[in-house]
Scaffold this motif. Structure first.
Motif, PDB file in Angstrom:
ATOM      1  N   GLN A 180     -75.326  27.726 -18.283  1.00 42.61           N
ATOM      2  CA  GLN A 180     -76.167  28.569 -17.177  1.00 42.61           C
ATOM      3  C   GLN A 180     -75.820  29.767 -17.048  1.00 42.61           C
ATOM      4  OE1 GLN A 180     -75.595  25.874 -13.870  1.00 42.61           O
ATOM      5  NE2 GLN A 180     -76.268  24.052 -14.936  1.00 42.61           N
ATOM      6  N   LEU A 181     -74.529  30.379 -17.166  1.00 44.73           N
ATOM      7  CA  LEU A 181     -74.215  31.573 -16.677  1.00 44.73           C
ATOM      8  C   LEU A 181     -73.746  32.618 -17.904  1.00 44.73           C
ATOM      9  CD1 LEU A 181     -71.904  30.586 -13.701  1.00 44.73           C
ATOM     10  CD2 LEU A 181     -74.216  31.314 -13.788  1.00 44.73           C
ATOM     11  N   GLY A 182     -73.577  31.909 -19.279  1.00 47.08           N
ATOM     12  CA  GLY A 182     -73.348  32.581 -20.280  1.00 47.08           C
ATOM     13  C   GLY A 182     -71.808  32.885 -20.559  1.00 47.08           C
ATOM     14  N   GLY A 183     -71.449  32.830 -21.833  1.00 44.80           N
ATOM     15  CA  GLY A 183     -70.072  32.867 -22.068  1.00 44.80           C
ATOM     16  C   GLY A 183     -69.176  34.056 -21.593  1.00 44.80           C
ATOM     17  N   ALA A 184     -69.730  35.274 -21.496  1.00 41.73           N
ATOM     18  CA  ALA A 184     -68.686  36.214 -20.942  1.00 41.73           C
ATOM     19  C   ALA A 184     -68.642  36.167 -19.365  1.00 41.73           C
ATOM     20  CB  ALA A 184     -69.817  37.660 -20.821  1.00 41.73           C
ATOM     21  N   THR A 185     -69.298  35.170 -18.668  1.00 37.21           N
ATOM     22  CA  THR A 185     -69.098  35.041 -17.236  1.00 37.21           C
ATOM     23  C   THR A 185     -68.108  34.269 -16.829  1.00 37.21           C
ATOM     24  OG1 THR A 185     -71.526  35.586 -16.778  1.00 37.21           O
ATOM     25  CG2 THR A 185     -70.147  34.573 -15.097  1.00 37.21           C
ATOM     26  N   VAL A 186     -68.130  33.165 -17.746  1.00 37.46           N
ATOM     27  CA  VAL A 186     -67.012  31.984 -17.461  1.00 37.46           C
ATOM     28  C   VAL A 186     -65.903  31.688 -18.310  1.00 37.46           C
ATOM     29  CG1 VAL A 186     -69.060  30.611 -16.337  1.00 37.46           C
ATOM     30  CG2 VAL A 186     -68.475  30.345 -18.920  1.00 37.46           C
ATOM     31  N   ARG A 187     -65.734  32.709 -19.302  1.00 39.83           N
ATOM     32  CA  ARG A 187     -64.612  32.620 -20.375  1.00 39.83           C
ATOM     33  C   ARG A 187     -63.056  32.536 -19.543  1.00 39.83           C
ATOM     34  NH1 ARG A 187     -63.348  37.784 -23.543  1.00 39.83           N
ATOM     35  NH2 ARG A 187     -62.691  36.482 -25.275  1.00 39.83           N
ATOM     36  N   ARG A 188     -63.138  33.503 -18.694  1.00 35.74           N
ATOM     37  CA  ARG A 188     -61.795  33.557 -17.744  1.00 35.74           C
ATOM     38  C   ARG A 188     -61.586  32.127 -17.295  1.00 35.74           C
ATOM     39  NH1 ARG A 188     -59.022  38.592 -15.376  1.00 35.74           N
ATOM     40  NH2 ARG A 188     -59.328  40.174 -17.225  1.00 35.74           N
ATOM     41  N   ILE A 189     -62.633  31.645 -16.648  1.00 30.99           N
ATOM     42  CA  ILE A 189     -62.250  30.400 -16.058  1.00 30.99           C
ATOM     43  C   ILE A 189     -61.876  29.224 -16.842  1.00 30.99           C
ATOM     44  CG2 ILE A 189     -63.334  28.513 -14.520  1.00 30.99           C
ATOM     45  CD1 ILE A 189     -65.400  30.409 -13.639  1.00 30.99           C
ATOM     46  N   ILE A 190     -62.458  29.184 -17.985  1.00 29.51           N
ATOM     47  CA  ILE A 190     -62.090  28.123 -18.956  1.00 29.51           C
ATOM     48  C   ILE A 190     -60.619  28.419 -19.562  1.00 29.51           C
ATOM     49  CG2 ILE A 190     -62.582  27.148 -21.262  1.00 29.51           C
ATOM     50  CD1 ILE A 190     -65.632  28.338 -20.781  1.00 29.51           C
ATOM     51  N   ALA A 228     -67.397  30.088 -25.565  1.00 33.96           N
ATOM     52  CA  ALA A 228     -67.644  31.176 -24.646  1.00 33.96           C
ATOM     53  C   ALA A 228     -67.461  32.642 -25.123  1.00 33.96           C
ATOM     54  CB  ALA A 228     -66.967  31.094 -23.414  1.00 33.96           C
ATOM     55  N   SER A 229     -66.472  32.718 -26.064  1.00 33.89           N
ATOM     56  CA  SER A 229     -66.037  33.907 -26.523  1.00 33.89           C
ATOM     57  C   SER A 229     -67.038  34.484 -27.723  1.00 33.89           C
ATOM     58  CB  SER A 229     -64.543  34.036 -27.174  1.00 33.89           C
ATOM     59  OG  SER A 229     -63.770  33.499 -26.360  1.00 33.89           O
ATOM     60  N   CYS A 230     -67.594  33.459 -28.394  1.00 32.36           N
ATOM     61  CA  CYS A 230     -68.481  33.681 -29.695  1.00 32.36           C
ATOM     62  C   CYS A 230     -70.000  34.113 -28.933  1.00 32.36           C
ATOM     63  CB  CYS A 230     -68.699  32.458 -30.441  1.00 32.36           C
ATOM     64  SG  CYS A 230     -69.868  32.617 -31.743  1.00 32.36           S
ATOM     65  N   ASP A 231     -70.181  33.419 -27.819  1.00 31.52           N
ATOM     66  CA  ASP A 231     -71.416  33.889 -27.115  1.00 31.52           C
ATOM     67  C   ASP A 231     -71.659  35.102 -26.620  1.00 31.52           C
ATOM     68  OD1 ASP A 231     -74.039  33.036 -25.955  1.00 31.52           O
ATOM     69  OD2 ASP A 231     -73.032  33.585 -24.199  1.00 31.52           O
ATOM     70  N   ALA A 232     -70.299  35.534 -26.182  1.00 29.65           N
ATOM     71  CA  ALA A 232     -70.030  36.853 -25.486  1.00 29.65           C
ATOM     72  C   ALA A 232     -69.740  38.127 -26.519  1.00 29.65           C
ATOM     73  CB  ALA A 232     -68.915  37.029 -24.485  1.00 29.65           C
ATOM     74  N   GLY A 233     -69.653  37.719 -27.735  1.00 30.46           N
ATOM     75  CA  GLY A 233     -69.463  38.734 -28.911  1.00 30.46           C
ATOM     76  C   GLY A 233     -68.002  38.952 -29.485  1.00 30.46           C
ATOM     77  N   TYR A 234     -66.993  38.179 -28.675  1.00 32.76           N
ATOM     78  CA  TYR A 234     -65.726  38.269 -29.073  1.00 32.76           C
ATOM     79  C   TYR A 234     -65.246  37.259 -30.401  1.00 32.76           C
ATOM     80  CZ  TYR A 234     -65.519  40.532 -24.685  1.00 32.76           C
ATOM     81  OH  TYR A 234     -65.649  41.631 -23.115  1.00 32.76           O
ATOM     82  N   HIS A 235     -65.605  37.735 -31.434  1.00 31.46           N
ATOM     83  CA  HIS A 235     -65.735  36.957 -32.654  1.00 31.46           C
ATOM     84  C   HIS A 235     -64.056  36.446 -32.990  1.00 31.46           C
ATOM     85  CE1 HIS A 235     -69.701  36.146 -32.575  1.00 31.46           C
ATOM     86  NE2 HIS A 235     -69.776  37.369 -32.367  1.00 31.46           N
ATOM     87  N   ALA A 236     -63.154  37.317 -32.937  1.00 29.52           N
ATOM     88  CA  ALA A 236     -61.957  37.191 -33.717  1.00 29.52           C
ATOM     89  C   ALA A 236     -61.152  36.345 -32.459  1.00 29.52           C
ATOM     90  CB  ALA A 236     -61.107  38.510 -33.319  1.00 29.52           C
ATOM     91  N   ALA A 237     -61.378  36.615 -31.104  1.00 28.72           N
ATOM     92  CA  ALA A 237     -61.104  35.553 -30.054  1.00 28.72           C
ATOM     93  C   ALA A 237     -61.294  34.259 -30.214  1.00 28.72           C
ATOM     94  CB  ALA A 237     -61.140  36.206 -28.689  1.00 28.72           C
ATOM     95  N   ALA A 238     -62.756  34.124 -30.803  1.00 31.28           N
ATOM     96  CA  ALA A 238     -63.254  32.849 -30.939  1.00 31.28           C
ATOM     97  C   ALA A 238     -62.376  32.070 -31.977  1.00 31.28           C
ATOM     98  CB  ALA A 238     -64.561  32.748 -31.230  1.00 31.28           C
ATOM     99  N   SER A 421     -76.288  36.695 -23.191  1.00 24.66           N
ATOM    100  CA  SER A 421     -75.731  36.184 -24.065  1.00 24.66           C
ATOM    101  C   SER A 421     -75.808  37.174 -25.383  1.00 24.66           C
ATOM    102  CB  SER A 421     -76.337  34.770 -24.704  1.00 24.66           C
ATOM    103  OG  SER A 421     -76.008  34.575 -25.977  1.00 24.66           O
ATOM    104  N   ALA A 422     -74.514  37.896 -26.064  1.00 21.86           N
ATOM    105  CA  ALA A 422     -74.504  38.404 -27.104  1.00 21.86           C
ATOM    106  C   ALA A 422     -75.414  37.965 -28.277  1.00 21.86           C
ATOM    107  CB  ALA A 422     -73.349  38.965 -27.298  1.00 21.86           C
TER     108      ALA A 422
END
Length: 455
Positions: A180-190, A228-238, A421-422
């Motif tokens: 609902q909010l996109g990976g960049a918004t919630v990846r810290r919570i996860i 969530a990282s992949c969705d936000a564009g942080y692919h190595a983190a994913a 979403s990236a």
């Protein structure tokens, strides 16, 4: 410690060269000046030091010639033989590789999880670090190893079943929030939730059964943090999260959990046009999920179909789609994992449509997108609906129906704004390219402006 506002404003480095420049504090002009300087030291003549050249290298459009690469290697203190051993831009010094060397034991799982919690959030590398043989080994090794018992721990506070149930009950909520909010918004919570579970695995007192449940929760949290990282564009983190998720799935002794992780990895590889790697990982996912429920196997089979489609393999693609349809036709089951319940008939149709897009056959893609987006029974998840509306709009442009494409894109706009979403940003770019020849139409010019703002 950076603030939340600084974290959100931090750049994502989509090309290894951009990451290298940032690490050294070099501007584009400084980069080409350094290359020109070291080229002269190598005796390879004078090179024009125009920053526009470096800009093109970072857009993946142009590969610098060997002389330029050797001069850059010298500037970066990289041995010249690495330039020949690894193709551009893989030889660039872009930080540590994704670690895949943790032992496949409960303690190895804790170490793998501890390695990524918190730290992966700071990883700005928007490109893949794990490819080829190393990726294939990670995907294929873990299901062949017998999981070791999670020995009862008596080193900290006792873990109650009530706490475990509370942790497990939050997983569907986090999955919904991420969509609902996109990976960049919630990846810290996860990531914070994953940190809690990792700490319990490392420090709490629990039984073998409780340890497996904790490991299963850790695997799904790491998978979701990776997505969530992949969705936000942080692919190595994913990739870092997913490597840890596979360890946790192995400790939980739930191969289907690992198969779902590999499914996510397949989609990321397809985004990067790593088609052979994508098929390798999709095969490993199906192998790991062979004992899972029919709906799970349908989900995995249709991703394999997409990998075959990307390779232009019509025959094997058709066979995989047939397998997916057969499995899905067996219906839902009470023991379907909660993470696969999104994969209903509408999602199946959406994935089949994406497969036909990969094959370059827009007519069946159009038909399946229409079924997936049906107002009465279609996909309602915010980000996914935006994805399929944008992709359907592109198909309608290909079919010459500009009016329908315009309507579909307008439907997508509020969803794109609600769940940034990236990944969808890339798809918006593809649609805008298709619409570019029609910008003389005032409607298309207005739409293009709104799409550009949403990308």
């Amino acid at each position: 410690m950076e603030s939340l506002s600084e974290y959100r404003a931090a750049p994502v480095f989509a090309h290894p060269l951009a990451y290298v420049r940032h690490a050294r504090g070099w501007s584009l002009q400084r980069l080409v000046d350094e290359i020109a300087h070291h080229s002269r030291l190598l005796g390879t003549g004078n090179m024009a030091n125009r920053r526009e050249k470096a800009w093109r290298w970072e857009k993946w459009d142009v590969t610098p010639d060997r002389v330029t690469q050797l001069a850059l290697a010298r500037a970066l203190d990289v041995p010249a033989d690495r330039v020949d051993a690894q193709p551009w831009p893989r030889w660039l010094p872009t930080g540590d590789a994704v670690r895949v060397d943790f032992p496949w034991t409960p303690m190895g799982t804790v170490r793998a999880l501890t390695d990524v919690v918190g730290d992966a959030l700071m990883d700005r590398r928007g490109f893949l670090k794990l490819t080829g043989p190393a990726l294939a080994a990670l995907a294929g090794t873990w299901p062949t190893l017998l999981p070791r018992p999670v020995a009862e721990q008596v080193i900290g506070r006792r873990l109650s079943d009530q706490t475990l149930t509370q942790i497990e009950s939050r997983l569907p909520i986090l999955r919904s929030m991420e969509d609902q909010l996109g990976g960049a918004t919630v990846r810290r919570i996860i990531d914070a939730e994953l940190g809690l579970v990792t700490d319990l695995l490392d420090r709490a007192t629990y039984t073998d059964i409780q340890g497996r449940r904790l490991s299963a929760a850790a695997s799904e949290l790491a998978r979701l943090a990776g997505w969530a990282s992949c969705d936000a564009g942080y692919h190595a983190a994913a990739q870092r999260y997913w490597a840890a998720a596979l360890h946790a799935a192995h400790s939980a002794d739930i191969p289907a959990l690992g198969a779902n992780v590999l499914k996510n990895m397949t989609l990321q590889l397809l985004d990067f046009d790593q088609r052979t790697d994508a098929l390798t990982v999709a095969d490993a996912a199906l192998s790991a999920g062979k004992g899972s429920t029919p709906r799970t196997r349908a989900m995995l089979a249709v991703r394999k179909a997409r990998a075959h489609a990307a390779l232009g393999d019509h025959r094997d693609c058709t066979r995989a789609l047939s397998d997916a349809e057969t499995h899905l036709g067996k219906g839902e089951r009470d023991d379907d994992p909660t993470w696969v319940r999104y994969f209903d008939h509408a999602e199946y149709c959406a994935q089949v449509a994406m497969t036909f897009v990969e094959l370059g056959t827009p007519v069946p893609a159009d038909r399946y997108f229409a079924a997936a987006l049906d107002p009465t029974s279609g996909i309602s998840r915010v980000r996914d609906r935006a994805t399929y509306l944008i992709r359907h709009a592109a198909v309608r442009v290909d079919l010459g129906d500009l009016d329908h494409a315009h309507a579909l894109a307008h439907q997508a706009l509020p969803h794109l704004e609600e769940a940034p979403s990236a990944r969808n940003g890339y798809r918006i770019g593809e649609l805008r390219s298709r619409l570019a020849p029609h910008r003389a139409d005032p409607r298309i010019r207005i739409l293009d402006t709104r799409l550009a703002a949403a990308a």
